[in-house]
Write an enzyme that holds these catalytic residues in place. Structure first.
Site, short mmCIF file in Angstrom:
data_model
loop_
_atom_site.label_atom_id
_atom_site.label_comp_id
_atom_site.label_asym_id
_atom_site.label_seq_id
_atom_site.Cartn_x
_atom_site.Cartn_y
_atom_site.Cartn_z
N ASP A 295 63.12 -27.46 -20.94
CA ASP A 295 62.64 -26.18 -21.58
C ASP A 295 61.25 -26.20 -22.07
O ASP A 295 60.56 -27.30 -21.93
CB ASP A 295 63.58 -25.93 -23.13
CG ASP A 295 64.02 -24.75 -23.31
OD1 ASP A 295 63.07 -23.77 -23.00
OD2 ASP A 295 64.85 -24.51 -24.10
N TYR A 296 60.67 -25.32 -22.51
CA TYR A 296 59.27 -24.92 -22.98
C TYR A 296 58.77 -26.12 -23.51
O TYR A 296 59.14 -26.52 -24.69
CB TYR A 296 59.14 -23.79 -23.62
CG TYR A 296 57.85 -23.00 -23.65
CD1 TYR A 296 57.46 -22.08 -22.83
CD2 TYR A 296 56.62 -23.47 -24.47
CE1 TYR A 296 56.27 -21.39 -22.76
CE2 TYR A 296 55.63 -23.07 -24.44
CZ TYR A 296 55.17 -21.82 -23.58
OH TYR A 296 54.08 -21.30 -23.85
#
Length: 775
Positions: A295-296
């Site tokens: 994820d980011y």
């Protein structure tokens, strides 16, 4: 056996035929010959790549926006030219994407194409209901179709990878991202997960209008402590495998091309660095063949978790099984050093690069790197009327009628209707959260939908009545990502007086209250899950007029509605319905569409009950069913002194404008043996005044097990359409496979014994039949 008299739902006709539905994993088209050819191609390409180019394939930066003429000269463009980028996300538009792809395939040394990702969560520019709303449709055809439409739109505009579906099970309505998932149940969540994958990826990923799906967040992201986003998760492996893992596995079994790691920790290790999750479970046990993306900045965030500096956590992630680093560039900046120091191996880097290249091969990018993104095609495919009509149909079916006293709904197509509420004229909030590509200003708001569809027959009057919240600072926080709430600076008294004056001129009030779009979603946890007091005061003031009130609820999560449920005559939960929200709500309010929704998540009476979910375990001191039904307290039993044990609205609950009668349940065998199939059936009759449909639900309880078992588990459902007066027999096949669970040794099996078979209209309205099944 008492007959159940229930209220049910009307389904729209499927928007595409069963023959068009995908029902097998996407890898089914990959023959042995195809796999051999892919392996030879990727191995040959890897042999030509430098270490920097291999690590570059593992780098997924966010591009930001730029004009097409700056694609080559931008910082991203320079890295692409050097072979230091494997893919990009957050770039929108066919021409911009083509310009960057041109740099990759014409200016880089090995001309390796990029993949382009985006958060296409519940539609692209044509937006569908938020995923929790989609789940409320209990219609897998429509859910798959919503993903198919999204894939066609996104692919025509250059996107070939979506960070969807999110399949995190959650029993925590304080957590804002319940809006982005499918609710609390592993069976329903699994069915939705695989159909979203089928919709995005189609039958063949090399076809130009299919895109890579990415199941997220692996794993357990929806179980964060206290409902606070990104928070710690700690649970037993038995609970993981039985209650939280099934939707992830269903997506893997459906052939999902990629998996996203979650932010939370599991067993004391951040999921991004968990080899047990990403290698042992995902690859070794479930045989996942695709690639894993963080994820980011998920790798970088392990530093704050206390797992080491950026070099250490980047090595940890690679060795765990991460193949692509989103935004953080930990791989890009540290792996070369870690390799020289023996902290990672060349084989580990090669394997990650290989998986990314294989995905590009499956997309057909090595054959035609420009196959995704055609401005002329996008002009026809994106946000066209056909797609908007599908979105309107799906939105109408996602809505849940939670109350309808005095048959206030459907509304009469005559007279005067007062339409009141803080979002009545607000288009920006109709799509809900995580709608990054949506044309928010073009979304049909409630007033527009009512006027456009019934303005010639009905006089509509409008008033705001209240702001979203009395607290201006809090409302400013709610108005994130450009989704303004249009706060009115008039006094509370002025707003209420205007609303009452308008209501007094009308025959009926449509009151639209609840949350604004970004009150749920990522980083939108709430400690109170009630409707803000400003709107409760509005409802109470309007009640004094004596006019019938049909309440339209905007929400991205289950709310505690105890303080408002008795005030309006009707409550229609519209969630956040997307591009065609206003039209779809109008369709339901006036009876063009009978609401077809059933709740995919329990609505509590109060926050103190949370977590509350239908498939809970019993205790050694359960409250009797009689006292539970009466909401009476008993000391030394598992209950509250100040609240009922039961929810306000149960999982699977949903009313309609017609009534259904269930016959007594018939079970084909009371003492089945071995691999026998048991059939459980009921006859359902539409006894109301409207054509309609009912979601018939099958639940099973394993009465005695080697480990404790839930009081009931959803094991099947069928959505059937019946004309007024029509009857239909509904039959469920129950096999030993239906009864399997992960035991204390994490062995997936079933056990002989007594089972309670239940069929009904919701999890709390069922009839029972006991059977005794031996191996």
């Amino acid at each position: 056996m008492k007959k159940l008299i229930v209220i049910a739902t009307l389904a729209l006709a499927p928007v595409f035929s069963a023959q068009e539905m995908v029902t097998k994993p996407v890898q089914s088209y990959q023959t042995a010959q195809y796999q051999a050819k892919k392996k030879a191609f990727v191995d040959n390409l890897l042999s030509k790549m430098t270490l920097d180019e291999k690590i570059g394939q593992l780098n997924l930066p966010s591009s930001g926006d730029f004009t097409t003429g700056l694609a080559k000269s931008s910082d991203i463009g320079k890295k692409v030219e050097q072979g230091l980028v494997g893919g990009l996300f957050n770039i929108k538009g066919a021409e911009k994407i083509r310009a960057v792809q041109k740099v990759a395939v014409e200016n880089s040394r090995l001309k390796i194409p990029l993949i382009f990702g985006m958060d296409v969560i519940h539609g692209y520019e044509t937006t569908f209901p938020i995923p929790l709303g989609l789940a409320a449709s209990w219609d897998m055809n429509l859910i798959q179709q919503s993903a198919r439409v999204a894939a066609k739109e996104a692919s025509s505009d250059g996107i070939n990878w979506t960070f969807s579906p999110m399949v995190d099970i959650s029993r925590e309505p304080r957590w804002g991202r319940v809006s982005e998932g499918s609710g609390e149940d592993p069976y329903l969540g699994s069915e939705i997960a695989k159909n979203m994958v089928y919709g995005y990826q189609g039958k063949d990923l090399s076809v130009g209008n299919t895109i890579l799906a990415c199941v997220k967040h692996f794993a357990l992201y929806g179980a964060g402590e206290s409902g606070r986003d990104y928070n710690t998760v700690d649970m037993s492996h038995v609970r993981m495998f039985n209650e939280y893992f099934p939707p992830y596995k269903a997506a893997v079994d459906a052939g999902v091309a990629s998996v996203m790691a979650s932010f939370n920790e599991v067993d004391g290790v951040p999921a991004t660095g968990s080899r047990w999750l990403q290698t042992e479970v995902l690859r070794n046990q479930w045989k996942f063949k695709g690639f894993v993306v963080t994820d980011y900045t998920g790798i970088n965030e392990m530093v704050d978790h206390g797992m080491g500096d950026l070099q250490q956590v980047s090595a940890l992630a690679l060795k765990a099984g991460v193949d692509m680093d989103m935004v953080g560039e930990g791989f890009l900046t540290t792996l070369k050093k870690s390799l020289s120091e023996g902290k990672v191996t060349q084989a580990e880097i090669d394997l990650a690069a290989k998986r990314v290249l294989e995905a590009k091969y499956d997309l057909g990018l090595f054959t035609d790197p420009y196959k995704y993104g055609d401005a002329k095609l996008a002009a026809k495919e994106v946000y066209n009327m056909e797609n908007r009509n599908v979105a309107r149909n799906v939105a109408a079916q996602s809505m849940v009628l939670m109350k309808n006293e005095n048959q206030v709904l459907p509304l009469k197509k005559s007279g005067t209707v007062a339409v009141i509420g803080p979002l009545v004229n607000n288009s920006l909030n109709m799509a809900g959260t995580w709608s990054v590509a949506a044309k928010h200003d073009k979304a049909v708001n409630l007033m527009q939908g009512l006027q456009a569809n019934y303005g010639k027959e009905v006089k509509f009057l409008s008033a705001k009545g209240a702001n979203i919240d009395y607290d201006a600072k809090l409302e400013d926080i709610y108005a994130a990502h450009g989704k303004k709430t249009d706060r009115d600076n008039r006094s509370k008294e002025e707003l209420l007086k205007e609303a009452v004056d308008v209501a007094n001129k009308a025959d009926v009030i449509v009151l639209a209250i609840g949350e604004s779009a970004e009150m749920s979603g990522e980083s939108s946890s709430r400690t109170e899950i009630t409707i803000p007091q400003s709107q409760v005061d509005l409802l109470n003031e309007l009640k004094k007029t004596g006019k019938p009130i049909a309440m339209v609820l905007f929400t991205g999560r289950p709310l505690a509605l105890t303080n408002v449920k008795d005030t309006p005559d009707s409550i229609l939960n519209a969630w956040f319905a997307g591009s065609e929200a206003g039209n779809a709500i109008a369709d339901v309010l006036f009876g063009k569409v009978n609401p077809s929704g059933k709740l995919p998540m329990t609505f509590p009476r109060s926050l103190g009950q949370v977590p509350i979910y239908y498939n809970a375990k019993n205790t050694g001191r359960p409250l009797s069913q009689e006292l539970t039904d009466k909401c009476e307290y008993q000391r030394f039993r598992s209950n509250y002194m100040d609240e009922c044990n039961t929810p306000l609205y149960a999982f699977g609950y949903g009313l309609s404008y017609t009534k259904f009668n269930y016959s007594d349940m018939a079970v084909s065998s009371a003492n089945p043996k071995g691999n026998q199939t048991v059939q459980a059936s009921v006859t359902v009759t539409n006894t109301g005044n409207y054509d309609g449909a009912e979601v018939v639900q099958l639940y099973v309880r394993d009465m005695v097990g080697s480990i404790t078992r839930p009081v009931k588990e959803l094991k099947g459902f069928q959505k059937i359409f019946l004309k007024k007066g029509e009857s239909k027999k509904v039959t469920f096949d129950i096999t030993p496979e239906t009864l399997k669970f992960y035991n204390g040794d994490l062995k997936y099996d079933w056990e002989s014994g007594e089972f309670d078979i239940m069929i009904g209209t919701s999890s709390d309205q069922v009839q029972h039949s006991k059977i005794n099944w031996t191996k």
